[in-house]
Design a protein around this motif. Structure first.
Motif, PDB file in Angstrom:
ATOM      1  N   LEU A   1       0.357  28.314   2.744  1.00 23.36           N
ATOM      2  CA  LEU A   1       1.588  27.990   2.021  1.00 23.36           C
ATOM      3  C   LEU A   1       1.800  26.475   1.931  1.00 23.36           C
ATOM      4  O   LEU A   1       2.220  25.963   0.895  1.00 23.36           O
ATOM      5  CB  LEU A   1       2.791  28.648   2.693  1.00 23.36           C
ATOM      6  CG  LEU A   1       2.867  30.172   2.588  1.00 23.36           C
ATOM      7  CD1 LEU A   1       3.935  30.718   3.527  1.00 23.36           C
ATOM      8  CD2 LEU A   1       3.133  30.600   1.152  1.00 23.36           C
ATOM      9  N   ARG A   2       1.480  25.768   3.007  1.00 26.46           N
ATOM     10  CA  ARG A   2       1.635  24.310   3.018  1.00 26.46           C
ATOM     11  C   ARG A   2       0.705  23.665   1.999  1.00 26.46           C
ATOM     12  O   ARG A   2       1.118  22.802   1.217  1.00 26.46           O
ATOM     13  CB  ARG A   2       1.354  23.749   4.415  1.00 26.46           C
ATOM     14  CG  ARG A   2       1.441  22.227   4.478  1.00 26.46           C
ATOM     15  CD  ARG A   2       1.148  21.686   5.855  1.00 26.46           C
ATOM     16  NE  ARG A   2      -0.159  22.011   6.379  1.00 26.46           N
ATOM     17  CZ  ARG A   2      -1.300  21.397   6.011  1.00 26.46           C
ATOM     18  NH1 ARG A   2      -1.293  20.435   5.103  1.00 26.46           N
ATOM     19  NH2 ARG A   2      -2.445  21.743   6.566  1.00 26.46           N
ATOM     20  N   LYS A   3      -0.526  24.102   1.979  1.00 24.76           N
ATOM     21  CA  LYS A   3      -1.495  23.528   1.041  1.00 24.76           C
ATOM     22  C   LYS A   3      -1.123  23.859  -0.405  1.00 24.76           C
ATOM     23  O   LYS A   3      -1.328  23.027  -1.298  1.00 24.76           O
ATOM     24  CB  LYS A   3      -2.903  23.998   1.374  1.00 24.76           C
ATOM     25  CG  LYS A   3      -3.450  23.333   2.625  1.00 24.76           C
ATOM     26  CD  LYS A   3      -4.933  23.517   2.740  1.00 24.76           C
ATOM     27  CE  LYS A   3      -5.498  22.658   3.835  1.00 24.76           C
ATOM     28  NZ  LYS A   3      -5.789  21.304   3.387  1.00 24.76           N
ATOM     29  N   ASN A   4      -0.575  25.051  -0.637  1.00 23.97           N
ATOM     30  CA  ASN A   4      -0.139  25.418  -1.987  1.00 23.97           C
ATOM     31  C   ASN A   4       0.968  24.499  -2.490  1.00 23.97           C
ATOM     32  O   ASN A   4       1.131  24.324  -3.691  1.00 23.97           O
ATOM     33  CB  ASN A   4       0.323  26.877  -2.041  1.00 23.97           C
ATOM     34  CG  ASN A   4      -0.818  27.853  -1.985  1.00 23.97           C
ATOM     35  OD1 ASN A   4      -1.980  27.503  -2.215  1.00 23.97           O
ATOM     36  ND2 ASN A   4      -0.518  29.104  -1.670  1.00 23.97           N
ATOM     37  N   LYS A   5       1.747  23.940  -1.569  1.00 17.00           N
ATOM     38  CA  LYS A   5       2.824  23.004  -1.921  1.00 17.00           C
ATOM     39  C   LYS A   5       2.343  21.546  -1.906  1.00 17.00           C
ATOM     40  O   LYS A   5       3.135  20.626  -2.108  1.00 17.00           O
ATOM     41  CB  LYS A   5       4.001  23.144  -0.942  1.00 17.00           C
ATOM     42  CG  LYS A   5       4.756  24.441  -1.053  1.00 17.00           C
ATOM     43  CD  LYS A   5       5.609  24.431  -2.292  1.00 17.00           C
ATOM     44  CE  LYS A   5       6.508  25.652  -2.312  1.00 17.00           C
ATOM     45  NZ  LYS A   5       7.378  25.633  -3.472  1.00 17.00           N
ATOM     46  N   ASN A   6       1.039  21.361  -1.646  1.00 18.47           N
ATOM     47  CA  ASN A   6       0.443  20.019  -1.592  1.00 18.47           C
ATOM     48  C   ASN A   6       1.154  19.105  -0.600  1.00 18.47           C
ATOM     49  O   ASN A   6       1.431  17.939  -0.892  1.00 18.47           O
ATOM     50  CB  ASN A   6       0.411  19.378  -2.986  1.00 18.47           C
ATOM     51  CG  ASN A   6      -0.483  20.130  -3.933  1.00 18.47           C
ATOM     52  OD1 ASN A   6      -1.609  20.488  -3.582  1.00 18.47           O
ATOM     53  ND2 ASN A   6       0.013  20.415  -5.122  1.00 18.47           N
ATOM     54  N   LEU A   7       1.460  19.655   0.569  1.00 17.32           N
ATOM     55  CA  LEU A   7       2.118  18.887   1.620  1.00 17.32           C
ATOM     56  C   LEU A   7       1.145  18.630   2.762  1.00 17.32           C
ATOM     57  O   LEU A   7       0.312  19.492   3.083  1.00 17.32           O
ATOM     58  CB  LEU A   7       3.316  19.650   2.178  1.00 17.32           C
ATOM     59  CG  LEU A   7       4.496  19.888   1.251  1.00 17.32           C
ATOM     60  CD1 LEU A   7       5.484  20.854   1.881  1.00 17.32           C
ATOM     61  CD2 LEU A   7       5.179  18.573   0.930  1.00 17.32           C
TER      62      LEU A   7
ATOM     63  N   LEU B   1       5.462  18.153   5.956  1.00 21.11           N
ATOM     64  CA  LEU B   1       6.157  19.415   6.208  1.00 21.11           C
ATOM     65  C   LEU B   1       6.973  19.337   7.488  1.00 21.11           C
ATOM     66  O   LEU B   1       8.123  19.781   7.527  1.00 21.11           O
ATOM     67  CB  LEU B   1       5.176  20.586   6.273  1.00 21.11           C
ATOM     68  CG  LEU B   1       5.799  21.949   6.569  1.00 21.11           C
ATOM     69  CD1 LEU B   1       6.880  22.309   5.563  1.00 21.11           C
ATOM     70  CD2 LEU B   1       4.714  23.031   6.608  1.00 21.11           C
TER      71      LEU B   1
ATOM     72  N   THR C   1      10.097  17.302   6.761  1.00 19.14           N
ATOM     73  CA  THR C   1      11.011  18.023   5.877  1.00 19.14           C
ATOM     74  C   THR C   1      11.694  19.171   6.605  1.00 19.14           C
ATOM     75  O   THR C   1      12.890  19.410   6.433  1.00 19.14           O
ATOM     76  CB  THR C   1      10.258  18.571   4.642  1.00 19.14           C
ATOM     77  OG1 THR C   1       9.651  17.470   3.962  1.00 19.14           O
ATOM     78  CG2 THR C   1      11.186  19.290   3.689  1.00 19.14           C
TER      79      THR C   1
ATOM     80  N   LEU D   1       9.219  25.174   2.715  1.00 17.59           N
ATOM     81  CA  LEU D   1       8.124  25.662   1.874  1.00 17.59           C
ATOM     82  C   LEU D   1       8.627  26.446   0.667  1.00 17.59           C
ATOM     83  O   LEU D   1       7.833  26.887  -0.159  1.00 17.59           O
ATOM     84  CB  LEU D   1       7.172  26.546   2.702  1.00 17.59           C
ATOM     85  CG  LEU D   1       6.335  25.814   3.748  1.00 17.59           C
ATOM     86  CD1 LEU D   1       5.622  26.814   4.648  1.00 17.59           C
ATOM     87  CD2 LEU D   1       5.331  24.883   3.067  1.00 17.59           C
ATOM     88  N   GLY D   2       9.929  26.649   0.590  1.00 20.27           N
ATOM     89  CA  GLY D   2      10.497  27.391  -0.532  1.00 20.27           C
ATOM     90  C   GLY D   2      10.150  28.865  -0.493  1.00 20.27           C
ATOM     91  O   GLY D   2       9.974  29.495  -1.535  1.00 20.27           O
ATOM     92  N   THR D   3      10.078  29.409   0.703  1.00 17.81           N
ATOM     93  CA  THR D   3       9.751  30.826   0.866  1.00 17.81           C
ATOM     94  C   THR D   3      10.713  31.455   1.858  1.00 17.81           C
ATOM     95  O   THR D   3      11.634  30.812   2.333  1.00 17.81           O
ATOM     96  CB  THR D   3       8.281  30.995   1.304  1.00 17.81           C
ATOM     97  OG1 THR D   3       7.909  32.366   1.197  1.00 17.81           O
ATOM     98  CG2 THR D   3       8.037  30.499   2.719  1.00 17.81           C
TER      99      THR D   3
END
Length: 69
Positions: free
Chosen positions: A7-13, A18, A21, A54-56
């Motif tokens: 999930l972190r990589k999908n958000k390019n963080l 992370l 944030t 992560l917006g999840t």
């Protein structure tokens, strides 16, 4: 790859981005990603803050299946 890392990589963080944030320590986040400290045993607040960053949802982050009636 852990669900958290995916999930972190999908958000390019980065881990550092992370952690900042979400308001958790970088060491804690690294431990969760590497499963040295299972995310399922983290405090509810940590899980909530990471999921929010992560917006999840917490369920999605923890990969919990929700039973539908």
């Amino acid at each position: 790859m852990s669900r958290l890392k995916e999930l972190r990589k999908n958000k390019n963080l980065t881990q550092k981005e992370l952690a900042e944030t979400a308001g958790v320590s970088l060491k804690a986040l690294q431990a969760y990603e590497q499963d040295f400290r299972p995310l399922g045993r983290a405090s509810a607040l940590d899980v909530y803050q990471i999921a929010k960053a992560l917006g999840t949802t917490m369920e999605e982050l923890l990969e919990v299946e929700i039973l539908k009636k």
